[in-house]
Every structure is written in C-alpha cells, then in structure tokens.
Design an enzyme around this catalytic site. Structure first.
Site, mmCIF file in Angstrom:
data_model
loop_
_atom_site.group_PDB
_atom_site.id
_atom_site.type_symbol
_atom_site.label_atom_id
_atom_site.label_comp_id
_atom_site.label_asym_id
_atom_site.label_seq_id
_atom_site.Cartn_x
_atom_site.Cartn_y
_atom_site.Cartn_z
ATOM 1 N N ALA A 380 0.818 -1.216 0.000
ATOM 2 C CA ALA A 380 0.000 0.000 0.000
ATOM 3 C C ALA A 380 0.851 1.265 0.000
ATOM 4 C CB ALA A 380 -0.938 0.001 1.215
ATOM 5 N N SER A 423 -3.787 -0.346 -6.182
ATOM 6 C CA SER A 423 -3.689 0.586 -7.294
ATOM 7 C C SER A 423 -4.802 1.629 -7.220
ATOM 8 C CB SER A 423 -3.738 -0.174 -8.623
ATOM 9 O OG SER A 423 -3.448 0.696 -9.694
ATOM 10 N N LYS A 426 -6.838 6.234 -11.108
ATOM 11 C CA LYS A 426 -6.044 7.203 -11.864
ATOM 12 C C LYS A 426 -5.033 6.523 -12.782
ATOM 13 C CE LYS A 426 -6.781 10.738 -8.389
ATOM 14 N NZ LYS A 426 -7.882 9.979 -7.792
ATOM 15 N N VAL A 464 -11.042 7.365 -1.693
ATOM 16 C CA VAL A 464 -11.424 6.842 -0.383
ATOM 17 C C VAL A 464 -11.793 8.005 0.527
ATOM 18 C CG1 VAL A 464 -10.651 5.551 1.624
ATOM 19 C CG2 VAL A 464 -9.944 4.846 -0.660
ATOM 20 N N SER A 468 -5.960 10.437 4.089
ATOM 21 C CA SER A 468 -5.055 11.574 4.163
ATOM 22 C C SER A 468 -4.866 12.174 2.787
ATOM 23 C CB SER A 468 -3.706 11.125 4.733
ATOM 24 O OG SER A 468 -3.132 10.127 3.923
ATOM 25 N N VAL A 471 -10.187 15.120 -0.357
ATOM 26 C CA VAL A 471 -10.845 16.413 -0.393
ATOM 27 C C VAL A 471 -11.774 16.628 0.808
ATOM 28 C CG1 VAL A 471 -12.864 15.663 -1.719
ATOM 29 C CG2 VAL A 471 -12.006 17.980 -1.992
ATOM 30 N N THR A 488 -12.588 22.537 -7.727
ATOM 31 C CA THR A 488 -11.860 22.836 -8.953
ATOM 32 C C THR A 488 -12.785 23.104 -10.136
ATOM 33 O OG1 THR A 488 -11.636 20.459 -9.335
ATOM 34 C CG2 THR A 488 -9.794 21.580 -8.268
#
Length: 631
Positions: A380, A423, A426, A464, A468, A471, A488
């Site tokens: 991870a 993974s 993205k 998730v 950490s 958003v 954004t």
C-alpha cells in the site's frame, strides 16, 4: 430577586446543607404519617368518628410514626433527589410503605392480644394507599416543576428545537431514553398519519415526512434526529434536500440501530452526526470472511505503507484474522508509531514488527525478508497526491515504480505466497504523473506473474473518503474557518468508497484473485464534487451560497474532470464475489518493455522533463502535461 432566581438560590442552598434537607424530608414524612392516618380513620367512618375509634387513633399514631420513620430510614427514602424521581424510586417508596404498614399491623395485632377486635382493619389499607399518594405525589410534583422549569429555560435559550423523524414506537424509545438529557424535542415527524395531531409523551406528533422542510421551518427547528427506517442514503438525502428547499437551517443526527436505544446502551451524547458516507448510497457488500481468515491465520503478513489511511485500516483488520506475525513498514515515523501503539493496545497478543523505511531501500528489504519469512504481502506504500506529484516527478517514479519493482523482486526471491498491489482508478488512461506511475506498477506486477510464486494480484479502486490528502478533510477545515469551500470544477465527478470498504475489497482480492488479475470494485454512480461540498456545508447546519460560499478554482495540473475504473478495451469479467469484477490482461499488453534499472537511473538524475517523456512513451494512452504547479 425574581421567582426563578429565588427558587434556584433556595435549591442550591439546600443542596449545600444536606443535614437541613434531610431534616425537612423527615418532617414531611412525619406530617404525612399523621395526616394520612387520621384521614384514613375519617374515611373509614365516613366523617363520623366514634369516641372509641378516636381514642384508638390517638394511642396508636405514635407507634405508626416510629415504625414509618424507622423503615423509611432503613430504605433511605430521605437520600433521594426528588427532582429526579424515577420508577426505581417509586418502587422503593412502595416497598417502604408496604413494609411499614405490615410491621405496624403486626404490632397492633400483638398489642390487642392477638386480635383486631377493637381496631378497624380497613384503616391499614386506606393508610397504605394515602401514604403512597403522599410520598410519591410530593416527589412527582417536585420533578414536574423541575421539568417545566427546564423546558421553559430551554425554550428561552433557543436550544429546544429538535425534530425526531421516525416511527412512533421508535420515537417513544428515544424520548424515554433521553428524558433526562434535555434533548429539547419540538415534534415527532412520522408517516403514521392516524397519529398526526396527537402527542407522544407530551411531544406533538406531526407529518408526513415528505413535509419535513416545511415543518422544520414552521417550528424553527435547528436539529433533525433521523431514526430507522429513514436512515437509508436516499431518504436522508431527501430529508436534507427538503429542509434546504424550505430554507430550514438544521444539523442532522441519526441513530443507525434502534436496538441500542431499546436496550439502553445509547445515551443522548451518543447520537452521531450524519456523515458523508451515510449519503453516498454505496451498495452493501457480502464478503467471504472465512476465506480471508484461511489466507491470513497463522501466516506472517507484511503491509507496506502501514501508517497510511489504507495501510492502517489493513493492519487493523488483518490483526482480527489471527496472523502469526504482522510486519508493518512505513516511511513516516509518527504514523508508524501511532498504528503500532494502537495495535499493541487493541491486539496485545499479536506479534508485531514495526519497520521504519522505504520500499526503495534494497538493503532494508534484504534485511527485512531475511529476518521475517513473509508469506502474504500487501503493498500500500505509494505517493498519491496528484498535484504535488506533478512537482515531484522523480521521487514519485522512484517510489511508486522502482520501489514496487524491488519489492516484487524480493517477494519472488523469498517465496512469498501472495502479493497484493493497491492501485488506483487514476491508472486508467492517466493524465497525471501519479496515475502513470500506478499504471506502471500494475504492469510490473503483471509482468512477473509467469515467473513462479507469489500469486500477484492488483486491486484498483476510486477515491477513499477521509483518507489523508483527500478532499473531505479539506472541505471540513474550510467550513470550520468560515469558507470559502474550494472546488476545482462544477462538473468534476469522482468514485468514492469508505476506507473499511476499500480494505474489505483488498482482503477479498487477496483470496479470490488469480495470478495477474486486476480486481475492480463496482463502485456505483459517480459523485459530483460540488454536490459533495454543498452537502458537507448543510451537514454543518449552514447554507451553501449564503453562510459558506463555494469557489471554483479550475482544474489543477494532472487532474481529470471524470475518472474511470477500466477502459472499453480491457477484458472485464465477473467474479464469484458480489460487486467485484476482474480485468484479465496479457503481460505487457499495449505497453513497451519496461527497463526498471534504466528508469531508476533516469529518476536519480532528477530530469523531470525526460521522465515525463519516458512515462508518455511507456504508456501510449497517457496524456501528461509539461509540468506541475511550480513549472
């Protein structure tokens, strides 16, 4: 001095002088005994009391006073706080009065030569009933005064503005459970139309639930407590939407299970806030926990990035499956210390090894695998913050790509049974350095699947909640500071899942994935980030656009407006596990050969333009920009 302040001052003074308070209670007991005993005789003789009966009453009254005071003292009726008189206190009063009356009747029987010839026996029963009314009634009156006073003060202070949404039976349990909690319940809102207009434990019943916004605005409610069966995501969203449209500014609380209320396990302070996870409508997944236990129990398990959001939840869940030993590797000393201390407290019998360092450190990996014969490995550890990695291409490539390759090589060399790579969505048609490095990490794992053990499995999922760098914590901090909340793009969407759900997928993939498989969770519908920001503002009891502004800042380097978990070219098939799919790819399919040592040397030069060009060459469907925020 007002009546209210005088009352408060008197109560405080009596509480500070306990001896005087007890003396007043004893005096009340004596007065009650005298009044009730005399009244019992007058009731028995219908107001025409014969002289013989009056004489008997005067002679036996001191005996009853003595008996009552003795029994009441033994039962400690003088020690209870009348303002908080409860059912258990009523039971003590009944026990004391019945016991005292029985003892008194026995004494009269003995004193009258073992007979009741000169004594009217019905007086015992009448005295008992009057004493119960005197003793319990006074205490109930004091409690009612306290409750009405508290109700008035709460209304004046503006705190008495909560609504309960739920079934009447459940709402009664809540009202009863928080009777002492000053919850300030304005009304119960229900779809049980036959009860609308009535009251439940003094609380008005109104409805239907579809009118919650109008009701909340009319009653000036600032809190909505939602009970089952209205705690499903769609219903909570509808309740919030109705309140928003009606202009009712509320915070939203919920009780997920009424079993805790009915059993008395939940207190007023235990009502939890509605969280963003409650609104997403994620499908409930059914996992084979026994198969996970079979894979982990009695094995030596290693987790890289063990101090991160996913890694820390992984080690928490793995600890419950009884591994022989759990090795945790992380670059952050503080994160490693935090999860180490947590596990030593929650799983004191678990053998732990906390290793500080990087997966890129070949010497560290060599020592670690020599000392600990790892059997199951969850990888991870990765840099994952998209905009920051646009400014740090070399370290991102070195950690996410070279580090994964070295770890996979060492796992093969040392005979690890299973290697599970974490993974990201993205990695699909990447537009960022971070996404490109995760795509290459997938290829590294894929290219090793035909070279013997371990069984290499990749788990790919979306964002998730609460991790950490995500958003959600940023939005919450911006709301706490008064805004604006920065988004954004008004059209940006993302897949979301909770941390425990993501870890469930990782563990299930470790069991069910075949060598070279990429496991993907069916994540449902995408969520607009702007809608998420608006909901978070509303969950804080504020109004988007009025109390807190939403500001659009533009898409940052490397970001996509829409994410995807797979491409139409990938061979996607179902698995035996609910909501889990598998992508079956051939090693190196669509990707040129990957020379790890060459890529490592290029990363060591720090030439970020050359690295971007190499990433674009290695991943034909990638669309990488020319530089990050600082470029």
């Amino acid at each position: 001095m007002t009546d209210s302040s005088f009352h408060s001052t008197l109560i405080d003074w009596l509480r500070r002088h306990a001896w005087l308070r007890r003396l007043l209670i004893i005096a009340w007991h004596v007065a009650g005994t005298c009044v009730c005993y005399c009244l019992a005789f007058y009731i028995r003789f219908e107001g025409d009391l014969p002289a013989a009966a009056a004489g008997m009453m005067r002679r036996t009254l001191p005996i009853l006073v003595l008996v009552n005071l003795s029994v009441f003292a033994l039962v400690r009726l003088h020690s209870g706080m009348w303002a908080f008189f409860s059912m258990s206190d009523l039971a003590r009063v009944l026990f004391a009065v019945v016991s005292a009356t029985g003892i008194f009747a026995l004494l009269i029987f003995v004193l009258l030569d073992f007979s009741f010839r000169e004594y009217p026996r019905s007086v015992f029963v009448i005295t008992l009933l009057l004493m119960v009314a005197w003793m319990a009634g006074a205490r109930l009156v004091v409690r009612l005064i306290r409750e009405r006073k508290g109700l008035s003060s709460r209304r004046e202070s503006g705190r008495d503005r909560a609504l309960i949404v739920g079934r009447l039976e459940d709402a009664e349990d809540v009202i009863k459970a928080w009777d002492e909690g000053n919850t300030g319940i304005r009304a119960v809102v229900t779809d049980e139309t036959s009860a609308i207009g009535l009251t439940e434990r003094g609380v008005p019943v109104t409805g239907p639930v579809s009118e919650i916004g109008r009701i909340a605005r009319r009653l000036g409610a600032d809190r909505v407590i939602i009970l089952p069966p209205y705690t499903k995501p769609r219903q909570i969203n509808q309740i919030m939407e109705d309140c928003s449209k009606a202009g009712a500014v509320c915070t939203f609380k919920m009780i997920p299970s009424m079993a805790d209320v009915a059993s008395g396990r939940v207190q007023h302070s235990g009502i939890r806030s509605v969280e963003l996870e409650d609104l997403l409508g994620r499908p409930e997944l059914s996992f084979n926990r026994q198969s996970v236990r079979d894979m982990i129990s009695g094995k030596i398990v290693m987790v890289t990035g063990a101090g991160g959001s996913i890694g820390s939840e992984l080690v928490r869940q793995i600890a419950h499956y009884g591994p022989k030993k759990l090795i945790m590797l992380d670059m952050s000393e503080f994160n490693l210390y935090s999860i180490d201390m947590e596990l030593r407290k929650s799983a004191p019998g678990l053998a732990l090894a906390s290793m500080a360092g990087s997966v890129c450190d070949a010497g560290l990996l060599d020592r670690l695998f020599r000392r600990h014969p790892v059997q199951v490995l969850f990888h991870a550890a990765a840099y994952k913050h998209v905009p920051i990695m646009e400014d740090n291409v070399a370290v991102c490539v070195h950690n996410n790509v070279v580090g994964t390759a070295r770890l996979a090589d060492k796992a093969q060399e040392c005979g690890v049974e299973r290697f599970v790579l974490i993974s990201s969505d993205k990695a699909v048609r990447p537009t960022s350095v971070m996404g490109a490095t995760k795509r290459l990490a997938e290829e590294i794992v894929q290219n090793r699947r035909n070279n013997g053990p371990p069984c290499f499995v990749t788990v790919r999922f979306g964002n998730v909640l609460g991790s950490s760098g995500s958003v959600i914590p940023l939005f919450k901090e911006q709301i706490r500071r008064g805004g604006p909340v920065t988004v954004t793009s008004p059209n940006m969407t993302r897949f979301f899942m909770s941390i425990p759900e993501a870890v469930d997928l990782v563990l299930q993939a470790g069991v069910g994935g075949n060598n070279g498989d990429i496991m993907v969770l069916e994540m449902g519908e995408t969520v607009r980030i702007a809608d998420m920001a608006r909901r978070l503002i509303e969950l804080s009891g504020l109004r988007a656009g009025e109390d807190i502004e939403i500001a659009y800042t533009g898409i940052r380097p490397g970001e996509k407006e829409f994410e995807e978990l797979m491409t139409e070219d990938e061979n996607v098939v179902r698995t035996p596990y609910e909501k889990i799919w598998v992508i079956q790819k051939k090693p190196g399919e669509g990707v040129p050969p990957l020379d790890i040592e060459s890529l490592s040397r290029l990363a060591e030069t720090g030439d970020e333009f050359a690295l971007r060009a190499e990433l674009a060459r290695l991943i034909p469907d990638a669309t990488l920009g020319k530089g990050g925020r600082g470029a």
